[in-house]
Scaffold this motif. Structure first.
Motif: not given
Length: 352
Positions: A321-350
């Motif tokens: 879904y994301l454009g190139p710049d947003s894609h790169a930022v998201l990948l960098a956020a995902e790779q910045s540490g071990p907390h992204f999956e847990k963070f996404f659980e709350g962020f998704a509000r599913a």
């Protein structure tokens, strides 16, 4: 534990010259001395210099001597600004002016009970932190107030969704509990997770002002931030521009410039010297760009009920879904540490 992150002050004359110039600019060239916006800017500058153990002397602080000498009268006439007045006076005395008024100001604030005029727990915590610098009153984390502060910072779910007010309150609570790095705040794991979630949001949004505050708070808590976060903060600071321009708006990027440089210093990284011209200084930081936070939120909104809190399931949908710049930022956020999956659980509000 004491002196958690205080660094050895620099001795070179270039640093002294720049700091002298910066103090003069904030004290007498940007705003009218004594008004509330002047107090805010100068309190932030002096607070950050004090927290890193800057080596100043009375000559460097000369533009603020008059305010220091009038601080007791200022408190009498403007008690609604007592936190700014206390902060300025105590930092001036820590940085090099004689300890003439700080203790008396703290005693007067406590005697009159000015903390009682605060509705906000955050402001009450700041007042406590200031008074404790002269051993007056309870510790920030004690009693019912301390319990409420800890309840707030340990509710990690709060910090997995965008809320700038809550984010800045989190970082400042850590500053007050740690006395800006002078004490170990002994944060529980849930509070550290709250800082990690806040840092992820700031990084996704490319909000370097908030990201720098999170990096500083993590350092005060004894945790090294993600390298990519501190790299981004350092790049933002290096890309900033300072010029003397009395015609430029004073509502500039001074805070982002100040806090990114502060976070770099706390991390022990070298600061690139920046020329400070004579005259009223104005600060311009680079545009943050789009980042990935808004596109990520839009992607989830478009998916509606089909969204999931499982990052592994959602990852290919989001990345496509994301454009190139947003894609790169998201990948960098995902790779910045071990907390992204847990963070996404709350962020998704599913649901479900």
């Amino acid at each position: 534990m004491t002196n958690v992150v205080l660094l050895r002050p620099e001795d070179n004359c270039d640093t002294t010259t720049r700091r002298t110039r910066l103090i003069r600019a904030f004290a007498s060239e940007r705003r009218q001395q004594g008004d509330v916006f002047w107090m805010k800017e100068n309190a932030e500058l002096l607070g950050m210099l004090a927290s890193i153990g800057a080596a100043l002397d009375a000559e460097m602080l000369e533009p603020l001597v008059a305010f220091h000498s009038k601080s007791r009268n200022m408190l009498r006439d403007f008690p609604q600004y007592y936190r700014f007045i206390l902060s300025l006076c105590l930092d001036l005395e820590e940085l090099g002016l004689p300890e003439l008024y700080g203790a008396a100001l703290c005693d007067e604030v406590a005697r009159v009970g000015l903390e009682g005029m605060e509705l906000s727990d955050l402001q009450r915590a700041e007042a406590r932190r200031l008074l404790r610098r002269r051993a007056v009153g309870p510790l920030v984390g004690e009693g019912a107030l301390g319990e409420r502060l800890h309840n707030f910072i340990t509710r990690s779910a709060t910090f997995a969704i965008p809320n700038r007010k809550a984010a800045y309150e989190l970082t400042h609570i850590v500053y007050y509990l740690s006395d800006y790095g002078r004490l170990d705040p002994s944060l529980p794991e849930k509070a550290l997770l709250s800082l990690q979630f806040t840092g992820l949001l700031a990084f996704l949004d490319q909000d370097m002002d908030l990201l720098a505050e999170v990096c500083a708070a993590l350092r005060f808590a004894g945790v090294a931030p993600a390298r990519s976060w501190e790299n981004s903060v350092a790049e933002c600071h290096r890309a900033s521009r300072i010029q003397a321009d009395t015609h430029a708006p004073v509502q500039d990027d001074y805070h982002e410039w100040l806090v990114t440089g502060w976070a770099i210093h706390i991390a022990g990284r070298p600061l690139r010297p920046q020329h400070l011209s004579d005259g009223a200084l104005r600060f311009k930081c680079r545009s943050r760009g789009q980042g990935a936070l808004r596109p990520l939120a839009e992607c989830l909104s478009d998916m509606g009920a089909q969204r999931s809190a499982d990052w592994g399931h959602m990852r290919p949908h989001v990345l496509s879904y994301l454009g190139p710049d947003s894609h790169a930022v998201l990948l960098a956020a995902e790779q910045s540490g071990p907390h992204f999956e847990k963070f996404f659980e709350g962020f998704a509000r599913a649901r479900g």
